[in-house]
Design an enzyme around this catalytic site. Sequence first.
Site, PDB file in Angstrom:
ATOM      1  NE  ARG A  52      13.886 -75.368  74.918  1.00  0.00           N
ATOM      2  CZ  ARG A  52      12.568 -75.607  75.104  1.00  0.00           C
ATOM      3  NH1 ARG A  52      11.720 -75.552  74.090  1.00  0.00           N
ATOM      4  NH2 ARG A  52      12.114 -75.851  76.306  1.00  0.00           N
ATOM      5  CB  SER A  91      19.057 -76.132  79.618  1.00  0.00           C
ATOM      6  OG  SER A  91      18.305 -76.184  80.799  1.00  0.00           O
ATOM      7  CD  GLU A 111      17.905 -75.487  75.304  1.00  0.00           C
ATOM      8  OE1 GLU A 111      17.626 -76.597  75.812  1.00  0.00           O
ATOM      9  OE2 GLU A 111      17.350 -74.433  75.648  1.00  0.00           O
TER      10      GLU A 111
HETATM   11  C1  LIG Z   1      18.867 -68.246  83.061  1.00  0.00           C
HETATM   12  C2  LIG Z   1      18.380 -68.761  81.732  1.00  0.00           C
HETATM   13  C3  LIG Z   1      17.219 -69.506  81.680  1.00  0.00           C
HETATM   14  C4  LIG Z   1      16.746 -69.987  80.442  1.00  0.00           C
HETATM   15  N1  LIG Z   1      15.585 -70.704  80.428  1.00  0.00           N
HETATM   16  C5  LIG Z   1      15.099 -71.151  79.249  1.00  0.00           C
HETATM   17  C6  LIG Z   1      13.864 -71.877  79.194  1.00  0.00           C
HETATM   18  O1  LIG Z   1      13.197 -72.111  80.199  1.00  0.00           O
HETATM   19  N2  LIG Z   1      13.426 -72.303  77.972  1.00  0.00           N
HETATM   20  C7  LIG Z   1      14.110 -72.033  76.815  1.00  0.00           C
HETATM   21  O2  LIG Z   1      13.646 -72.429  75.732  1.00  0.00           O
HETATM   22  N3  LIG Z   1      15.285 -71.345  76.842  1.00  0.00           N
HETATM   23  C8  LIG Z   1      15.790 -70.889  78.014  1.00  0.00           C
HETATM   24  N4  LIG Z   1      16.977 -70.198  78.043  1.00  0.00           N
HETATM   25  C9  LIG Z   1      17.757 -70.003  76.790  1.00  0.00           C
HETATM   26  C10 LIG Z   1      17.522 -68.656  76.064  1.00  0.00           C
HETATM   27  O3  LIG Z   1      17.095 -67.660  76.962  1.00  0.00           O
HETATM   28  C11 LIG Z   1      16.499 -68.805  74.939  1.00  0.00           C
HETATM   29  O4  LIG Z   1      16.979 -69.709  73.952  1.00  0.00           O
HETATM   30  C12 LIG Z   1      16.186 -67.462  74.284  1.00  0.00           C
HETATM   31  O5  LIG Z   1      15.027 -67.602  73.508  1.00  0.00           O
HETATM   32  C13 LIG Z   1      17.319 -66.928  73.395  1.00  0.00           C
HETATM   33  O6  LIG Z   1      16.966 -65.600  72.994  1.00  0.00           O
HETATM   34  P1  LIG Z   1      18.087 -64.504  72.709  1.00  0.00           P
HETATM   35  O7  LIG Z   1      17.409 -63.267  72.244  1.00  0.00           O
HETATM   36  O8  LIG Z   1      18.974 -64.362  73.879  1.00  0.00           O
HETATM   37  O9  LIG Z   1      18.842 -65.177  71.487  1.00  0.00           O
HETATM   38  P2  LIG Z   1      20.427 -65.304  71.246  1.00  0.00           P
HETATM   39  O10 LIG Z   1      21.020 -66.156  72.322  1.00  0.00           O
HETATM   40  O11 LIG Z   1      21.035 -63.987  71.018  1.00  0.00           O
HETATM   41  O12 LIG Z   1      20.435 -66.114  69.883  1.00  0.00           O
HETATM   42  C14 LIG Z   1      19.964 -67.457  69.827  1.00  0.00           C
HETATM   43  C15 LIG Z   1      19.803 -67.832  68.348  1.00  0.00           C
HETATM   44  O13 LIG Z   1      18.715 -67.070  67.806  1.00  0.00           O
HETATM   45  C16 LIG Z   1      19.159 -66.362  66.660  1.00  0.00           C
HETATM   46  N5  LIG Z   1      18.419 -65.087  66.606  1.00  0.00           N
HETATM   47  C17 LIG Z   1      18.381 -64.100  67.524  1.00  0.00           C
HETATM   48  N6  LIG Z   1      17.591 -63.088  67.095  1.00  0.00           N
HETATM   49  C18 LIG Z   1      17.135 -63.445  65.872  1.00  0.00           C
HETATM   50  C19 LIG Z   1      16.300 -62.831  64.896  1.00  0.00           C
HETATM   51  N7  LIG Z   1      15.774 -61.617  65.078  1.00  0.00           N
HETATM   52  N8  LIG Z   1      16.057 -63.501  63.752  1.00  0.00           N
HETATM   53  C20 LIG Z   1      16.588 -64.726  63.527  1.00  0.00           C
HETATM   54  N9  LIG Z   1      17.386 -65.369  64.393  1.00  0.00           N
HETATM   55  C21 LIG Z   1      17.657 -64.730  65.562  1.00  0.00           C
HETATM   56  C22 LIG Z   1      20.657 -66.151  66.865  1.00  0.00           C
HETATM   57  O14 LIG Z   1      21.308 -65.938  65.622  1.00  0.00           O
HETATM   58  C23 LIG Z   1      21.037 -67.477  67.508  1.00  0.00           C
HETATM   59  O15 LIG Z   1      21.208 -68.476  66.538  1.00  0.00           O
HETATM   60  C24 LIG Z   1      17.466 -69.714  79.261  1.00  0.00           C
HETATM   61  C25 LIG Z   1      18.648 -68.945  79.320  1.00  0.00           C
HETATM   62  C26 LIG Z   1      19.094 -68.471  80.543  1.00  0.00           C
HETATM   63  C27 LIG Z   1      20.341 -67.636  80.589  1.00  0.00           C
END
Ligand SMILES: Cc1cc2nc3c(=O)[nH]c(=O)nc-3n(C[C@H](O)[C@H](O)[C@H](O)COP(=O)(O)OP(=O)(O)OC[C@H]3O[C@@H](n4cnc5c(N)ncnc54)[C@H](O)[C@@H]3O)c2cc1C
Length: 321
Positions: A194, A243, A313
């Site tokens: 992560r 999570s 996380e």
């Molecule tokens: C229902 C649900 C289920 C989930 N299941 C999982 C799972 O099974 N496994 C898992 O690993 N995660 C899971 N997640 C967590 C989440 O979806 C992941 O961490 C996802 O990859 C975050 O992506 P995001 O675009 O929403 O990033 P954001 O939440 O918008 O940002 C997360 C981080 O990434 C950075 N970021 C975003 N875009 C960029 C970019 N272009 N360049 C550099 N940094 C960037 C942001 O600054 C921040 O620090 C879940 C979330 C939910 C709501």
Amino acid sequence: MQTGRAVTAPAALTDSLLGATERAALSAIFAERVRFDEPLAPHTSWKIGGPADAFALVENTAELAALMRYVFKRKLPWFVLGSGSNLLIGDGGIRGVVIRLGGEFARIEFLESAPGEVLARAGASASLALFTAQAASRGAEGVGSIAGIPGSVGGALRMNAGTDREIGEFVVEVRVQSPSRPEPRAVGVQYFYRHTSLAHDAIVADVTLRFAAADPGVVREEMQARLVRRKRTQPLQLPNAGSCFRNPPNDKAGRLIEAVEAKGWREGGAEVSPLHANFIVNHGTATAADVATLLARVRRAVAERFGVELELEVHFVGVFA
Ligand SMILES: Cc1cc2nc3c(=O)[nH]c(=O)nc-3n(C[C@H](O)[C@H](O)[C@H](O)COP(=O)(O)OP(=O)(O)OC[C@H]3O[C@@H](n4cnc5c(N)ncnc54)[C@H](O)[C@@H]3O)c2cc1C
């Protein structure tokens, strides 16, 4: 949050750092694609968070480079938001410029590949759900392990998102841009549970991924089974951020939280999900302060009972009371 300088704390929690000069300069670059004092709650899966001083929708690498130069020169704080599915944004919001990628950054291309492989390039703002669906139709083996994770490709890369397998396993190239080096360039990245070695000020522009090719029917079926399992085991009807805590070595955060009987604990509009102990759901009125208090309570209970310090996380960003 990436900050270029120490910022004098504004008088009130949500007082903007941007004056008329900065607002005019940002409007000159982005026209109607920059909004000021934009509420961030609608841009997160938790539906929580105060306003951004500026919220800029950036549509291509040239625009991002221009913005990078501007924030570097003015030493303005900035933050790149993906789909907001792993974030707790403070009730005071985010000072400086919040960057949301779109336009050309949403592109997904399947490239010519060696026999037996599926090769793809996805822009950072491409939806991971759309990417995994398209890749599965081409028989990308293992793509099911990153299916059903909400968010963007850039966010997934930053988080090394995954389940039994993680996105980093499939990455061949990552291109980034940053304030000190605004033009896109390829960088080497190491992947951990992560998180990654990606520099804190690097914005992912696009990612190239390679999968072994398998029977598309089999890949799609496996992916579908995983999606069905998620629906059964996760409280997807209420806003959440997946999570909240990382799993400690050789254990599950959810198991420890369940063991301290935290399921159903409430703080304001936030509740530890009765369905999945590592999820906190928002019943509609939860504030970042509610969630932060609940997380602290859960963490304390697990530490007292098991001596395990759970690590977050979800990323805390912005101004908390
Ligand atoms: C229902 C649900 C289920 C989930 N299941 C999982 C799972 O099974 N496994 C898992 O690993 N995660 C899971 N997640 C967590 C989440 O979806 C992941 O961490 C996802 O990859 C975050 O992506 P995001 O675009 O929403 O990033 P954001 O939440 O918008 O940002 C997360 C981080 O990434 C950075 N970021 C975003 N875009 C960029 C970019 N272009 N360049 C550099 N940094 C960037 C942001 O600054 C921040 O620090 C879940 C979330 C939910 C709501």
